[in-house]
Scaffold this active site. Sequence first.
Site, mmCIF file in Angstrom:
data_model
loop_
_atom_site.group_PDB
_atom_site.id
_atom_site.type_symbol
_atom_site.label_atom_id
_atom_site.label_comp_id
_atom_site.label_asym_id
_atom_site.label_seq_id
_atom_site.Cartn_x
_atom_site.Cartn_y
_atom_site.Cartn_z
ATOM 1 N N CYS A 132 19.630 -8.788 -3.731
ATOM 2 C CA CYS A 132 20.616 -9.998 -4.165
ATOM 3 C C CYS A 132 21.721 -9.908 -3.387
ATOM 4 O O CYS A 132 22.395 -11.089 -3.612
ATOM 5 C CB CYS A 132 20.816 -9.261 -5.731
ATOM 6 S SG CYS A 132 19.268 -9.153 -6.655
ATOM 7 N N HIS A 168 26.019 -14.531 -7.576
ATOM 8 C CA HIS A 168 24.367 -14.267 -7.466
ATOM 9 C C HIS A 168 23.951 -14.489 -9.198
ATOM 10 O O HIS A 168 24.713 -13.946 -9.923
ATOM 11 C CB HIS A 168 24.246 -12.965 -7.283
ATOM 12 C CG HIS A 168 22.675 -12.340 -7.451
ATOM 13 N ND1 HIS A 168 21.443 -13.021 -7.386
ATOM 14 C CD2 HIS A 168 22.523 -11.336 -8.202
ATOM 15 C CE1 HIS A 168 20.712 -12.538 -7.653
ATOM 16 N NE2 HIS A 168 21.042 -11.540 -8.418
ATOM 17 N N ASN A 210 16.328 -15.695 -11.737
ATOM 18 C CA ASN A 210 17.092 -14.880 -10.509
ATOM 19 C C ASN A 210 16.173 -14.980 -9.488
ATOM 20 O O ASN A 210 15.049 -14.432 -9.246
ATOM 21 C CB ASN A 210 17.151 -13.470 -11.140
ATOM 22 C CG ASN A 210 17.849 -12.581 -10.160
ATOM 23 O OD1 ASN A 210 17.613 -12.902 -8.919
ATOM 24 N ND2 ASN A 210 18.215 -11.329 -10.591
HETATM 25 C C1 LIG Z 1 16.989 -7.018 -18.676
HETATM 26 C C2 LIG Z 1 17.847 -7.066 -19.934
HETATM 27 C C3 LIG Z 1 17.984 -8.798 -20.164
HETATM 28 C C4 LIG Z 1 17.241 -6.709 -21.218
HETATM 29 O O1 LIG Z 1 18.278 -7.005 -22.261
HETATM 30 P P1 LIG Z 1 18.730 -5.899 -23.173
HETATM 31 O O2 LIG Z 1 19.688 -6.469 -24.228
HETATM 32 O O3 LIG Z 1 19.066 -4.486 -22.470
HETATM 33 O O4 LIG Z 1 17.241 -5.417 -23.874
HETATM 34 P P2 LIG Z 1 16.772 -4.035 -23.941
HETATM 35 O O5 LIG Z 1 16.029 -3.728 -22.440
HETATM 36 O O6 LIG Z 1 17.545 -3.175 -24.506
HETATM 37 O O7 LIG Z 1 15.452 -4.364 -24.945
HETATM 38 C C5 LIG Z 1 15.628 -4.748 -26.330
HETATM 39 C C6 LIG Z 1 14.369 -5.293 -26.944
HETATM 40 O O8 LIG Z 1 13.871 -6.175 -26.252
HETATM 41 C C7 LIG Z 1 12.383 -6.150 -25.849
HETATM 42 N N1 LIG Z 1 12.135 -6.747 -24.564
HETATM 43 C C8 LIG Z 1 12.264 -6.758 -23.462
HETATM 44 N N2 LIG Z 1 11.863 -7.741 -22.676
HETATM 45 C C9 LIG Z 1 11.344 -8.534 -23.650
HETATM 46 C C10 LIG Z 1 10.986 -9.895 -23.551
HETATM 47 N N3 LIG Z 1 10.735 -10.262 -22.231
HETATM 48 N N4 LIG Z 1 10.738 -10.613 -24.448
HETATM 49 C C11 LIG Z 1 10.897 -10.087 -25.658
HETATM 50 N N5 LIG Z 1 11.263 -8.751 -25.668
HETATM 51 C C12 LIG Z 1 11.678 -7.976 -24.814
HETATM 52 C C13 LIG Z 1 12.500 -4.487 -25.817
HETATM 53 O O9 LIG Z 1 11.219 -3.993 -25.707
HETATM 54 C C14 LIG Z 1 13.365 -3.926 -26.660
HETATM 55 O O10 LIG Z 1 12.498 -3.807 -28.025
HETATM 56 P P3 LIG Z 1 12.797 -2.535 -28.850
HETATM 57 O O11 LIG Z 1 14.132 -2.845 -29.366
HETATM 58 O O12 LIG Z 1 11.958 -3.067 -29.874
HETATM 59 O O13 LIG Z 1 12.587 -1.539 -27.976
HETATM 60 C C15 LIG Z 1 19.259 -6.847 -19.558
HETATM 61 O O14 LIG Z 1 19.092 -5.403 -19.881
HETATM 62 C C16 LIG Z 1 19.943 -7.240 -18.513
HETATM 63 O O15 LIG Z 1 20.139 -8.300 -18.249
HETATM 64 N N6 LIG Z 1 19.963 -6.308 -17.542
HETATM 65 C C17 LIG Z 1 20.612 -6.832 -16.173
HETATM 66 C C18 LIG Z 1 19.456 -7.519 -15.539
HETATM 67 C C19 LIG Z 1 19.968 -8.015 -13.979
HETATM 68 O O16 LIG Z 1 20.923 -8.720 -13.868
HETATM 69 N N7 LIG Z 1 18.820 -7.812 -13.207
HETATM 70 C C20 LIG Z 1 19.091 -8.412 -11.909
HETATM 71 C C21 LIG Z 1 20.239 -7.656 -11.008
HETATM 72 S S1 LIG Z 1 20.304 -8.219 -9.682
#
Ligand SMILES: CC(C)(COP(=O)(O)OP(=O)(O)OC[C@H]1O[C@@H](n2cnc3c(N)ncnc32)[C@H](O)[C@@H]1OP(=O)(O)O)[C@@H](O)C(=O)NCCC(=O)NCCS
Length: 332
Positions: free
Chosen positions: A114, A260, A289
């Site tokens: 990224c 980004h 992304n």
């Molecule tokens: C990935 C991201 C959106 C997940 O959001 P979060 O609030 O952290 O969610 P979690 O991973 O804690 O998961 C929460 C719940 O949603 C669920 N979940 C994960 N992906 C899912 C999806 N695509 N659809 C539905 N539910 C989903 C999980 O299984 C979890 O369920 P549980 O509570 O029953 O265990 C978040 O962590 C994020 O944005 N991280 C940064 C990612 C990023 O910027 N990446 C690129 C960097 S270059």
Amino acid sequence: MRNSRIAGVGHYVPERVVTNSDLEKLMDTNDEWIQERTGIKERRFFEPGKDTNANMAARAARMALERADLESKDIDFIVYATISADYMFPGSGVLMQREMGMEGIGALDIRNACSGFIYGLSVADQFIKTGMYDNILLIGSEIQSSGLDMTSRGRNVSVIFGDGAGAAVLQPASASDKGILSTHLHADGNFAEELCVIEPSTSRRSVRMSKELFESTDIYGYMNGNLVFKHAIVRFSEVIKEALQTNKLNEEDIDLLVPHQANLRISSYLEKKLGLQGKVYHNIMRYGNTTGASIPIAMSEAWQDGLIKENNLICLAAFGSGFTWASSLIRW
Ligand SMILES: CC(C)(COP(=O)(O)OP(=O)(O)OC[C@H]1O[C@@H](n2cnc3c(N)ncnc32)[C@H](O)[C@@H]1OP(=O)(O)O)[C@@H](O)C(=O)NCCC(=O)NCCS
């Protein structure tokens, strides 16, 4: 030493639109979760047989060249940021070069995910500063969709990413207070495995491919989402402030921040924290992304929307796999 400037920007995204409800048919997810957690409504996926990493880059490059009022024969060097090159080797820089009939000039591939476009910008800037080259074509291009686990198992990663390409043409600036004012590059390899694709690995066993590997989740992207989120908001803020301090400028001086496009929640947090309301460009809702392509696609769209004008102070910032993070300040 002369500064460099961005003389033209361009982008290309594949025609195939994949909405959140399209993903609902493949995995246990829903539009509400995706929009609430990431801001994404839809993304573009490449069409096999039509789009390649290199030909998407070439389309973006042609747009950037036209806007810079240059032709491909004017380019002296190619810097190509991608983590999804068409082949294991050679890099996609040479494939785009062939596609555009620019044989003979150097082509350098950069693999900083990224942050790759800003790393590439810094490299191109140094070449222009030292007088080595006058016209450099800088690319960010990615095909992520073919590497996603499109089942419920991979849903936390696969709903986020999309495909596309962006390009910029760099040239010497007319004055020392114009163009790229500074670039700032950082990395911390302690977090290498927190956002990665491990396989096929060259070093984990004596052969790269095996039948078992096809069943392994290691061939798909792994992301420790919570950890990435926490580091991203800290590093984005730090590296933007570093750029401002280096140039003795303040947040109020920024006309447009082009971050980004990692996650709308990350960009919105920055908008609030840095007091940049209405001055942060977002297009993640349309493209997801796109890793190394996200900044040049966003910059190209912002420019065509009239949000980047002569003399504006533009800030670019990125965070991603590595971890790597980077920023640049540009007096347009
Ligand atoms: C990935 C991201 C959106 C997940 O959001 P979060 O609030 O952290 O969610 P979690 O991973 O804690 O998961 C929460 C719940 O949603 C669920 N979940 C994960 N992906 C899912 C999806 N695509 N659809 C539905 N539910 C989903 C999980 O299984 C979890 O369920 P549980 O509570 O029953 O265990 C978040 O962590 C994020 O944005 N991280 C940064 C990612 C990023 O910027 N990446 C690129 C960097 S270059």
